[in-house]
Design an enzyme around this catalytic site. Sequence first.
Site, PDB file in Angstrom:
ATOM      1  N   ARG A 110      47.635 -25.147  61.240  1.00 27.10           N
ATOM      2  CA  ARG A 110      48.235 -26.502  60.712  1.00 27.10           C
ATOM      3  C   ARG A 110      49.585 -26.633  61.606  1.00 27.10           C
ATOM      4  O   ARG A 110      50.857 -26.414  61.258  1.00 27.10           O
ATOM      5  CB  ARG A 110      48.700 -26.168  59.290  1.00 27.10           C
ATOM      6  CG  ARG A 110      48.989 -27.484  58.353  1.00 27.10           C
ATOM      7  CD  ARG A 110      49.561 -27.240  57.193  1.00 27.10           C
ATOM      8  NE  ARG A 110      50.926 -26.720  57.168  1.00 27.10           N
ATOM      9  CZ  ARG A 110      51.597 -25.812  56.334  1.00 27.10           C
ATOM     10  NH1 ARG A 110      50.964 -25.366  55.491  1.00 27.10           N
ATOM     11  NH2 ARG A 110      52.852 -25.697  56.443  1.00 27.10           N
TER      12      ARG A 110
ATOM     13  N   HIS B  66      52.540 -29.115  55.229  1.00 20.50           N
ATOM     14  CA  HIS B  66      51.401 -29.065  54.453  1.00 20.50           C
ATOM     15  C   HIS B  66      51.110 -30.527  53.633  1.00 20.50           C
ATOM     16  O   HIS B  66      49.877 -30.742  53.732  1.00 20.50           O
ATOM     17  CB  HIS B  66      51.863 -28.277  53.279  1.00 20.50           C
ATOM     18  CG  HIS B  66      50.838 -28.199  52.156  1.00 20.50           C
ATOM     19  ND1 HIS B  66      49.606 -27.675  52.256  1.00 20.50           N
ATOM     20  CD2 HIS B  66      50.889 -28.828  50.666  1.00 20.50           C
ATOM     21  CE1 HIS B  66      48.838 -27.918  50.965  1.00 20.50           C
ATOM     22  NE2 HIS B  66      49.783 -28.650  49.962  1.00 20.50           N
TER      23      HIS B  66
ATOM     24  N   TYR C 123      60.896 -22.859  56.944  1.00 21.69           N
ATOM     25  CA  TYR C 123      60.223 -21.493  56.780  1.00 21.69           C
ATOM     26  C   TYR C 123      59.539 -21.144  58.090  1.00 21.69           C
ATOM     27  O   TYR C 123      59.045 -19.987  58.108  1.00 21.69           O
ATOM     28  CB  TYR C 123      59.171 -21.369  55.505  1.00 21.69           C
ATOM     29  CG  TYR C 123      58.168 -22.401  55.555  1.00 21.69           C
ATOM     30  CD1 TYR C 123      57.085 -22.386  56.226  1.00 21.69           C
ATOM     31  CD2 TYR C 123      58.302 -23.639  54.887  1.00 21.69           C
ATOM     32  CE1 TYR C 123      56.140 -23.311  56.291  1.00 21.69           C
ATOM     33  CE2 TYR C 123      57.429 -24.571  54.911  1.00 21.69           C
ATOM     34  CZ  TYR C 123      56.248 -24.405  55.405  1.00 21.69           C
ATOM     35  OH  TYR C 123      55.362 -25.358  55.620  1.00 21.69           O
TER      36      TYR C 123
END
Length: 380
Positions: free
Chosen positions: A274, A278, A287
């Site tokens: 990815r 998200h 993160y």
Amino acid sequence: MVATKTLSGDSQRSPIDGEELRRVLDDNGNVLPGVTVPKVAPETLKKIFDTMLMVRVLDDRMMRIQRQGKLGFYMKSLGEEATHFAVAALRPSDWVFPSYREQGAWFYRGYTLDMFLNQLFGNVQDPIKGRQMPVHHSANWLNLVSVSSPVGTQIPQAAGVAHAAKLQGKDDVAVAYFGEGTSSTGEFHVALNFAAAYKSPAIFICRNNGWAISVPSSTQTAAKTYASKGVGYGMPGIRVDGNDILAILQVMNEATARARAGEGPTLIEMLTYRVEGHSSSDDPSVYRDPNEPAPWIKRDPLNRLRNYMKLEGLWSEAHEKALTERYNTEITEAMARAEALPPPDLDTLFEDVYEEMPWHLREQKEWLMAQGRTKSPHQH
């Protein structure tokens, strides 16, 4: 290397993690030495490329209008688009149970830009009448089942529909898409156990894109691969390069052949990445190592397919440029049409559950329709 029961193809060591992985193309789109290249009709490859390109253009446009405040929510699939086109190995009568990140699968099966935009805007022509958040499409006429926000809902549904097809004597298959984080849910285990025990013609596609929102794959499971979980339930588990459309079609052809022959389900782990967040509500910079996406960008599925088609004489720069311009125009026009439409009528809230509306819903509807209306400042 994990002892993963695989289908018949030529697996290799993954250049990413050293585990077993089916590949046909290298990172530049060249056919790897000694591998079997699946037979894919040129028109199918062109359709996949064209649709993959449209998804990339569309994702970029939709994220921009989300940032302008015109959309409440959106989910891009940058870098994962090849996984969408596993459906190219299916027949129209097969069933697909998507998650919320398979835009290409919808368009490949016949969903239109107008339907897509109408759903995002929740207007009067939204196929599901404004009852869901954006990117939760539904198209039963295309055998594409409604997207659910809970991440594992669709997996037992696919197992059940696959079993029903078997009971009816049909050779249709049911395919469920889900992310690797979903393998932590009960739905995943219930569905795989059921499908394996009854040899249901189901295919479970686990898209391993490295992250379940902010949780890395490395802390989601102690298993070396997600494909190995299929072996525990008595079905083949196979890992495939999720950025390599030829390898994806190869394993899908094998899995559908098994399913139609009555040999039961298959779990396919599509290893991809990815590249962005998200969703429009996520910020991966808080993160994720900022250097992490770089090697994956070099494995971009669109570039690999483009380079392969160029070598096969199936691609031209002029065609891609014209197509990109056409898609941008079509998106602009479809967006204008979707924005101009009003929301669904309020009384549609009471439709589509019962064939004949029961008395208590009639009373509620009459009460609601008798109330005054105040226009929302958000135009809801």
